[in-house]
Enzyme design. Structure first.
Site, short mmCIF file in Angstrom:
data_model
loop_
_atom_site.label_atom_id
_atom_site.label_comp_id
_atom_site.label_asym_id
_atom_site.label_seq_id
_atom_site.Cartn_x
_atom_site.Cartn_y
_atom_site.Cartn_z
CB CYS A 268 -0.97 -0.03 1.18
SG CYS A 268 -2.37 1.10 0.99
CG HIS A 361 -4.35 -3.59 2.75
ND1 HIS A 361 -3.96 -3.13 3.99
CD2 HIS A 361 -4.51 -2.48 1.99
CE1 HIS A 361 -3.90 -1.81 3.98
NE2 HIS A 361 -4.24 -1.39 2.78
CD GLU A 363 -3.16 -6.28 5.49
OE1 GLU A 363 -3.97 -5.34 5.54
OE2 GLU A 363 -2.26 -6.36 4.62
#
Length: 393
Positions: A268, A361, A363
């Site tokens: 990001c 992202h 994660e």
């Protein structure tokens, strides 16, 4: 945000107004704390994960509009926060749930918003608001409730237009950790990584730790000399808020990391800073990408991944064949991922230094898990660099 006025009843739906920079006004009912708040208004398309959204530091300085029509039905808990605070400047929803129905909930969303001083609005047409933002772009806005709702529209609009714009705004120092800390590796420790907290989410070091990586999380103003003293196997730059054009210190550190051939991974905001370190520019998107349903093409594999995103800026790099990094001395770089909705650069891969980044992202908290293998890729990069390093004397 002004000091909020705390309401006595969570169902006290006093009048509230949301005022956009271009003069459009949406009237609804107060949600969360009462008062006045200003920020850049953006929309997120995720149907779930509002708690993760509210605690994502990348949303600092922004009023978040939920496009999903019903918010708050699962309440909030003490386990799913992605940081130690609620970072949004304000919150706008269509229908706020009056009841919580989830066995993991510890309190209602509105109680949490009140406790954290987040001023919000409910009962507005978020579909119309989102369509307006898609046509006009993200802009400054304000939510006014309680005594602030009694202001005239002209006075509200003047306050909105006096608020700082997101372009040119630096927010990294607002969200970064003040003290370094360590997330230990899960199981046997394989590597050590220095992670710059530019607005990091808790799920990110957790994903790295699951791969045997000890993560030393450091403040955003950490110098390259301090990184060297920690002798890491790799460096990581996290997500974060604000304009990447303001992050000169982090870009300078990253250029030194790349020149030293220390393996690097960024996500990001970290992707935007890798772009700058390589000599590319960045620019502000019209309304940005936010939500857990953004399709991205992995150029090398041809695979399409559904990703979770939250960014309002992008890297201006050529899509197609690899090019020499404009900064010089860093070899070739290619665009590794492309956003399929608008052809925005969604990832960079260096071919001559051990570095890569993605705009989304991986994660995935909350969001799809399509891209978690990128953490495996970073671990493989660390292993390859470690095996090729000369033995110490």
């Amino acid at each position: 945000m002004d000091q909020p006025q705390i309401r006595q009843s969570q169902f006290d739906r006093s009048p509230a107004a949301l005022v956009l920079e271009d003069g459009r006004v949406f009237r609804g009912r107060a949600y969360g704390a009462l008062g006045r708040t200003l920020g850049e208004i953006v929309f997120t398309t995720g149907m779930t994960g509002y708690q993760e959204t509210l605690t994502d530091p990348s949303y600092a300085g922004q009023i978040v509009v939920q496009t999903a029509p019903h918010i708050g039905n699962t309440g909030v808990n003490d386990e799913d926060d992605e940081s130690a605070d609620y970072w949004v400047a304000g919150y706008a929803v269509s229908r706020a749930s009056r009841r919580v129905s989830n066995w993991r909930a510890t309190e209602s969303l509105e109680d949490r918003l009140i406790a954290r001083g987040i001023v919000g609005i409910s009962g507005i047409d978020t579909r119309a608001l989102t369509r307006h933002l898609r046509d006009r772009g993200a802009m400054r806005a304000g939510i006014f409730s309680g005594s602030a709702a009694g202001l005239g529209e002209a006075e509200m609009l003047a306050a909105v237009r006096e608020a700082p714009a997101m372009a040119g705004r630096s927010l990294t120092d607002t969200v970064t950790t003040r003290e370094a800390y360590t997330v230990p590796a899960v199981g046997e420790k394989r590597f050590t990584v220095v992670a710059f907290d530019l607005g990091i989410k808790a799920a990110t070091p957790a994903q790295l730790a699951e791969r045997g990586i000890e993560v030393r999380i450091v403040p955003a103003d950490t110098t390259f000399e301090e990184v060297q003293r920690l002798a890491p196997d790799g460096v990581f730059f996290s997500n974060g808020p604000g304009d990447p054009a303001t992050a000169d210190h982090q870009v300078d550190v990253l250029r030194q990391v790349l020149a030293a051939r220390i393996p690097f991974f960024g996500i990001c905001f970290g992707n935007q800073l890798l772009g700058r370190a390589l000599g590319f520019g960045t620019y502000k998107l019209v309304f940005g990408h936010r939500g857990a349903n953004q399709p991205v093409l992995d150029v090398a594999s041809g695979r399409v991944e559904i990703t979770c995103q939250n960014h309002g800026f992008a890297v201006d790099a050529p899509i197609g064949e690899a090019v020499e990094a404009p900064a010089g001395g860093l070899g070739r770089v290619e665009v590794s991922h492309i956003g399929l909705n608008d052809q925005v650069v969604e990832g960079l891969r260096c071919l001559d230094v051990p570095a890569f980044s993605v705009q989304f992202h991986p994660e995935s908290a909350a969001g799809p898990h399509d891209s978690r293998s990128l953490f495996d890729r970073f671990a493989q990069l660390l292993a390859a660099s470690s095996s090729s390093a000369p033995a110490s004397a």
